[in-house]
Design a protein around this motif. Structure first.
Motif, PDB file in Angstrom:
ATOM      1  N   TRP A 200       1.715   9.652  -4.993  1.00 51.15           N
ATOM      2  CA  TRP A 200       0.276   9.358  -5.053  1.00 51.15           C
ATOM      3  C   TRP A 200       0.019   7.911  -5.465  1.00 51.15           C
ATOM      4  O   TRP A 200      -0.852   7.240  -4.900  1.00 51.15           O
ATOM      5  CB  TRP A 200      -0.411  10.314  -6.025  1.00 51.15           C
ATOM      6  CG  TRP A 200      -0.486  11.728  -5.540  1.00 51.15           C
ATOM      7  CD1 TRP A 200       0.459  12.710  -5.717  1.00 51.15           C
ATOM      8  CD2 TRP A 200      -1.531  12.326  -4.775  1.00 51.15           C
ATOM      9  NE1 TRP A 200       0.054  13.880  -5.122  1.00 51.15           N
ATOM     10  CE2 TRP A 200      -1.158  13.683  -4.537  1.00 51.15           C
ATOM     11  CE3 TRP A 200      -2.753  11.875  -4.281  1.00 51.15           C
ATOM     12  CZ2 TRP A 200      -1.974  14.569  -3.830  1.00 51.15           C
ATOM     13  CZ3 TRP A 200      -3.569  12.748  -3.567  1.00 51.15           C
ATOM     14  CH2 TRP A 200      -3.174  14.073  -3.350  1.00 51.15           C
ATOM     15  N   ALA A 201       0.775   7.418  -6.455  1.00 51.73           N
ATOM     16  CA  ALA A 201       0.586   6.035  -6.909  1.00 51.73           C
ATOM     17  C   ALA A 201       0.986   5.042  -5.820  1.00 51.73           C
ATOM     18  O   ALA A 201       0.304   4.031  -5.598  1.00 51.73           O
ATOM     19  CB  ALA A 201       1.399   5.789  -8.179  1.00 51.73           C
ATOM     20  N   SER A 202       2.093   5.321  -5.129  1.00 49.85           N
ATOM     21  CA  SER A 202       2.550   4.436  -4.046  1.00 49.85           C
ATOM     22  C   SER A 202       1.563   4.448  -2.885  1.00 49.85           C
ATOM     23  O   SER A 202       1.281   3.412  -2.286  1.00 49.85           O
ATOM     24  CB  SER A 202       3.929   4.879  -3.544  1.00 49.85           C
ATOM     25  OG  SER A 202       4.871   4.874  -4.588  1.00 49.85           O
ATOM     26  N   HIS A 203       1.037   5.630  -2.595  1.00 54.59           N
ATOM     27  CA  HIS A 203       0.070   5.754  -1.503  1.00 54.59           C
ATOM     28  C   HIS A 203      -1.197   4.962  -1.814  1.00 54.59           C
ATOM     29  O   HIS A 203      -1.811   4.370  -0.908  1.00 54.59           O
ATOM     30  CB  HIS A 203      -0.263   7.225  -1.262  1.00 54.59           C
ATOM     31  CG  HIS A 203      -1.123   7.466  -0.061  1.00 54.59           C
ATOM     32  ND1 HIS A 203      -2.492   7.599  -0.146  1.00 54.59           N
ATOM     33  CD2 HIS A 203      -0.818   7.570   1.262  1.00 54.59           C
ATOM     34  CE1 HIS A 203      -2.998   7.780   1.066  1.00 54.59           C
ATOM     35  NE2 HIS A 203      -2.004   7.770   1.933  1.00 54.59           N
ATOM     36  N   SER A 204      -1.598   4.929  -3.077  1.00 54.37           N
ATOM     37  CA  SER A 204      -2.800   4.174  -3.445  1.00 54.37           C
ATOM     38  C   SER A 204      -2.573   2.672  -3.303  1.00 54.37           C
ATOM     39  O   SER A 204      -3.518   1.907  -3.134  1.00 54.37           O
ATOM     40  CB  SER A 204      -3.228   4.506  -4.885  1.00 54.37           C
ATOM     41  OG  SER A 204      -2.270   4.051  -5.812  1.00 54.37           O
ATOM     42  N   CYS A 205      -1.300   2.240  -3.357  1.00 52.25           N
ATOM     43  CA  CYS A 205      -0.978   0.814  -3.192  1.00 52.25           C
ATOM     44  C   CYS A 205      -0.710   0.444  -1.732  1.00 52.25           C
ATOM     45  O   CYS A 205      -1.171  -0.590  -1.251  1.00 52.25           O
ATOM     46  CB  CYS A 205       0.259   0.452  -4.025  1.00 52.25           C
ATOM     47  SG  CYS A 205       0.016   0.456  -5.804  1.00 52.25           S
ATOM     48  N   TRP A 206       0.056   1.274  -1.039  1.00 54.19           N
ATOM     49  CA  TRP A 206       0.536   0.919   0.303  1.00 54.19           C
ATOM     50  C   TRP A 206       0.366   2.072   1.302  1.00 54.19           C
ATOM     51  O   TRP A 206       1.197   2.274   2.183  1.00 54.19           O
ATOM     52  CB  TRP A 206       2.017   0.532   0.249  1.00 54.19           C
ATOM     53  CG  TRP A 206       2.294  -0.629  -0.651  1.00 54.19           C
ATOM     54  CD1 TRP A 206       1.970  -1.943  -0.437  1.00 54.19           C
ATOM     55  CD2 TRP A 206       2.962  -0.591  -1.924  1.00 54.19           C
ATOM     56  NE1 TRP A 206       2.391  -2.720  -1.483  1.00 54.19           N
ATOM     57  CE2 TRP A 206       3.006  -1.922  -2.420  1.00 54.19           C
ATOM     58  CE3 TRP A 206       3.542   0.430  -2.678  1.00 54.19           C
ATOM     59  CZ2 TRP A 206       3.594  -2.242  -3.632  1.00 54.19           C
ATOM     60  CZ3 TRP A 206       4.121   0.114  -3.900  1.00 54.19           C
ATOM     61  CH2 TRP A 206       4.145  -1.202  -4.361  1.00 54.19           C
ATOM     62  N   GLY A 207      -0.727   2.801   1.195  1.00 50.10           N
ATOM     63  CA  GLY A 207      -0.940   3.952   2.064  1.00 50.10           C
ATOM     64  C   GLY A 207      -0.948   3.621   3.549  1.00 50.10           C
ATOM     65  O   GLY A 207      -0.648   4.467   4.384  1.00 50.10           O
ATOM     66  N   ASP A 208      -1.285   2.373   3.883  1.00 52.46           N
ATOM     67  CA  ASP A 208      -1.367   1.987   5.292  1.00 52.46           C
ATOM     68  C   ASP A 208       0.004   1.805   5.936  1.00 52.46           C
ATOM     69  O   ASP A 208       0.124   1.865   7.165  1.00 52.46           O
ATOM     70  CB  ASP A 208      -2.161   0.673   5.442  1.00 52.46           C
ATOM     71  CG  ASP A 208      -3.620   0.852   5.031  1.00 52.46           C
ATOM     72  OD1 ASP A 208      -4.101   2.007   5.087  1.00 52.46           O
ATOM     73  OD2 ASP A 208      -4.253  -0.129   4.641  1.00 52.46           O
ATOM     74  N   THR A 209       1.029   1.557   5.131  1.00 54.42           N
ATOM     75  CA  THR A 209       2.339   1.233   5.722  1.00 54.42           C
ATOM     76  C   THR A 209       3.403   2.296   5.494  1.00 54.42           C
ATOM     77  O   THR A 209       4.354   2.396   6.269  1.00 54.42           O
ATOM     78  CB  THR A 209       2.865  -0.114   5.179  1.00 54.42           C
ATOM     79  OG1 THR A 209       3.114   0.006   3.768  1.00 54.42           O
ATOM     80  CG2 THR A 209       1.875  -1.232   5.427  1.00 54.42           C
ATOM     81  N   LEU A 210       3.287   3.093   4.419  1.00 54.41           N
ATOM     82  CA  LEU A 210       4.314   4.086   4.108  1.00 54.41           C
ATOM     83  C   LEU A 210       4.406   5.162   5.196  1.00 54.41           C
ATOM     84  O   LEU A 210       3.415   5.811   5.518  1.00 54.41           O
ATOM     85  CB  LEU A 210       4.043   4.731   2.749  1.00 54.41           C
ATOM     86  CG  LEU A 210       4.431   3.893   1.525  1.00 54.41           C
ATOM     87  CD1 LEU A 210       3.821   4.470   0.265  1.00 54.41           C
ATOM     88  CD2 LEU A 210       5.943   3.796   1.396  1.00 54.41           C
ATOM     89  N   LYS A 211       5.603   5.336   5.732  1.00 53.33           N
ATOM     90  CA  LYS A 211       5.803   6.277   6.834  1.00 53.33           C
ATOM     91  C   LYS A 211       6.726   7.445   6.449  1.00 53.33           C
ATOM     92  O   LYS A 211       6.715   8.489   7.071  1.00 53.33           O
ATOM     93  CB  LYS A 211       6.417   5.558   8.043  1.00 53.33           C
ATOM     94  CG  LYS A 211       5.540   4.443   8.607  1.00 53.33           C
ATOM     95  CD  LYS A 211       4.286   5.017   9.265  1.00 53.33           C
ATOM     96  CE  LYS A 211       3.482   3.920   9.961  1.00 53.33           C
ATOM     97  NZ  LYS A 211       2.761   3.048   9.029  1.00 53.33           N
ATOM     98  N   GLU A 212       7.553   7.246   5.423  1.00 53.41           N
ATOM     99  CA  GLU A 212       8.495   8.302   5.006  1.00 53.41           C
ATOM    100  C   GLU A 212       8.695   8.238   3.503  1.00 53.41           C
ATOM    101  O   GLU A 212       9.063   7.197   2.957  1.00 53.41           O
ATOM    102  CB  GLU A 212       9.849   8.123   5.706  1.00 53.41           C
ATOM    103  CG  GLU A 212      10.867   9.177   5.296  1.00 53.41           C
ATOM    104  CD  GLU A 212      12.265   8.874   5.813  1.00 53.41           C
ATOM    105  OE1 GLU A 212      13.137   9.739   5.680  1.00 53.41           O
ATOM    106  OE2 GLU A 212      12.478   7.762   6.343  1.00 53.41           O
ATOM    107  N   MET A 213       8.410   9.364   2.835  1.00 53.21           N
ATOM    108  CA  MET A 213       8.553   9.436   1.386  1.00 53.21           C
ATOM    109  C   MET A 213       9.425  10.638   1.034  1.00 53.21           C
ATOM    110  O   MET A 213       9.047  11.776   1.332  1.00 53.21           O
ATOM    111  CB  MET A 213       7.183   9.535   0.717  1.00 53.21           C
ATOM    112  CG  MET A 213       6.386   8.245   0.781  1.00 53.21           C
ATOM    113  SD  MET A 213       4.623   8.465   0.457  1.00 53.21           S
ATOM    114  CE  MET A 213       4.047   8.856   2.109  1.00 53.21           C
TER     115      MET A 213
END
Length: 442
Positions: free
Chosen positions: A178-191
């Motif tokens: 959730w924290a990473s998505h709030s920072c880089w939600g536009d680019t993250l493709k695989e978590m």
């Protein structure tokens, strides 16, 4: 720090920003959980109907904060031998015949009894669904705040970083996602979330789906595993481990884990722990392991560099002091709206960010940046700054507009504990004793 540098170099270290938003500011305003996460958590907690939830939440919070590392076997053996020798010497001082076998048995029993009484009994945390819900009530918001603040360091200082892959080890409730998505939600493709607890993985997935099994997850492309990916050649742009090292049994396990995580890192490795002495020492162990260990088999030869918070790669000066205090930081946040939760709380945490690429140090632009290790004390026309500097020393500097330039002074006055501040003059005072303000870091 250069003692000769007494005037501000003619460079635009503000980079066009106003003083209160200067490049060294990485603190965030009071954080709250993303709306979807908060609503899902409230739904899960309400449906669980845990008895005495408020009391159990507080009890678990206190337990996790006071949690220590397990005592190493070598330390235990050394302590046992020392105690046994001491008891034998005392016994030999007494005159008369001694039944050595009987005495030896008594001493051994006394040693075992004393070690049991004085040794911290570490046990691994095991979560069933109910304890997982208590953990959610206790730590979801605070854990999110700490991770979000640590990641903001990368987001603020490396504008070109756009991670596509994430590996979170010891993922728990999925706060890193959730924290990473709030920072880089536009680019993250695989978590990829790795946690040995099946219960935690299930709860994390329920949070992503808003506590509705039939719903689509709010954040897609999140995969849950109980073990790390096997291939050492598989790397991720961002690798994290938040409040995880403290759950490993011994130093060997922690060293092996951080080494494995570093192998899987292509850009940044982020470690977060409680802001205690234990948390600080565990992260300094990890720092030493990755900066000083030469691996035999190397798939990515780029060495580790400290990105944050340390402005150097020397020994932590706080560990060298007679009275060791943790190098911790804080982030204000709004907790889940539950009984006995205040409107605002403060998370104290410690973090370490290592990078595959040496960070572009602002010193190359003519200004040296130091990390504030305590709240700034603001006084009339001057401020007291306690900081860790690039020479590996703790300094106490009184900044004024006349001595250090208006820009440096106003930047320092606008900064807070954990930010970086521009310095253009060597500190005259090396902190020898803790002031009342630094005691707040405990």
């Amino acid at each position: 720090m250069s003692a000769a540098a007494h005037s501000l170099p003619q460079v635009d270290f503000l980079k066009g920003e106003i003083h209160r938003k200067h490049p060294g500011v990485t603190n965030l305003k009071t954080l709250r959980l993303p709306e979807e996460l908060q609503m899902a958590a409230q739904s899960i907690i309400h449906r669980a109907q845990v008895t005495r939830l408020a009391d159990r939440t507080q009890s678990l919070t206190n337990f996790l904060w006071k949690r220590k590392r397990a005592v190493e076997d070598s330390t235990l053996r050394q302590k046992a031998m020392s105690l046994e020798k001491e008891l034998w010497l005392k016994a030999m001082e007494k005159k008369g015949d001694v039944d050595e076998q009987a005495l030896d048995d008594r001493i051994r029993k006394k040693v075992v009894s004393e070690l049991r009484r004085t040794t911290y009994h570490w046990t691994p945390m095991k979560y069933d669904e109910e304890l997982g819900v208590v953990y959610m009530a206790a730590r979801l918001a605070g854990g999110y705040a700490a991770v979000r603040r640590a990641l903001n360091e990368i987001k603020k200082r490396d504008l070109s970083f756009a991670p596509q892959t994430l590996l979170d080890f010891g993922s728990g409730l999925g706060t890193v996602v959730w924290a990473s998505h709030s920072c880089w939600g536009d680019t993250l493709k695989e978590m990829v979330c790795v946690d040995s607890s099946a219960t935690m993985n299930i709860l994390a997935e329920r949070l992503l789906k808003g506590d509705d099994e039939r719903a689509e997850p709010h954040i897609k492309q999140v995969y849950f595993r109980q073990f790390l990916p096997v291939s050492p050649k598989v790397q991720f742009d961002l690798v994290t481990a938040a409040f995880t090292l403290s759950e490993l049994r011994n130093l060997k396990d922690r060293e092996e884990t951080v080494t494995t995580l570093w192998r899987k890192t292509s850009s940044y490795l982020v470690l977060v722990e409680n802001g205690t002495k234990e948390g600080h020492q565990m992260l300094m162990e990890a720092r030493d392991t990755l900066l000083n260990t030469q691996e035999k088999t190397v798939f990515d030869p780029r060495p580790a560099s400290v990105f944050a918070p340390c402005p150097h790669e020397l020994m932590c000066p706080k560990l060298a002091r007679e009275q060791v205090k943790p190098c911790n930081f804080q982030q204000n946040y709004q907790p889940l709206p539950l009984p006995k939760h205040s409107d605002q709380q403060r998370e104290k945490f410690i973090y370490l960010i290592l990078s595959r690429t040496p960070p572009a140090r602002p010193e190359t632009e003519g200004v040296e940046w130091a990390r504030l290790t305590a709240p700034v004390q603001r006084r009339t026309r001057h401020v007291h700054c306690r900081m860790c500097c690039s020479d590996g020393k703790l300094q106490h500097l009184v900044l004024t507009a006349r001595k250090h330039s208006r820009d440096v002074y106003r930047c320092a006055r606008s900064s807070d504990w954990g930010d970086q501040v521009p310095i253009t003059q060597s500190a005259d005072e090396d902190i020898e004793a803790d002031s009342e303000i630094e005691a707040d870091s405990e």
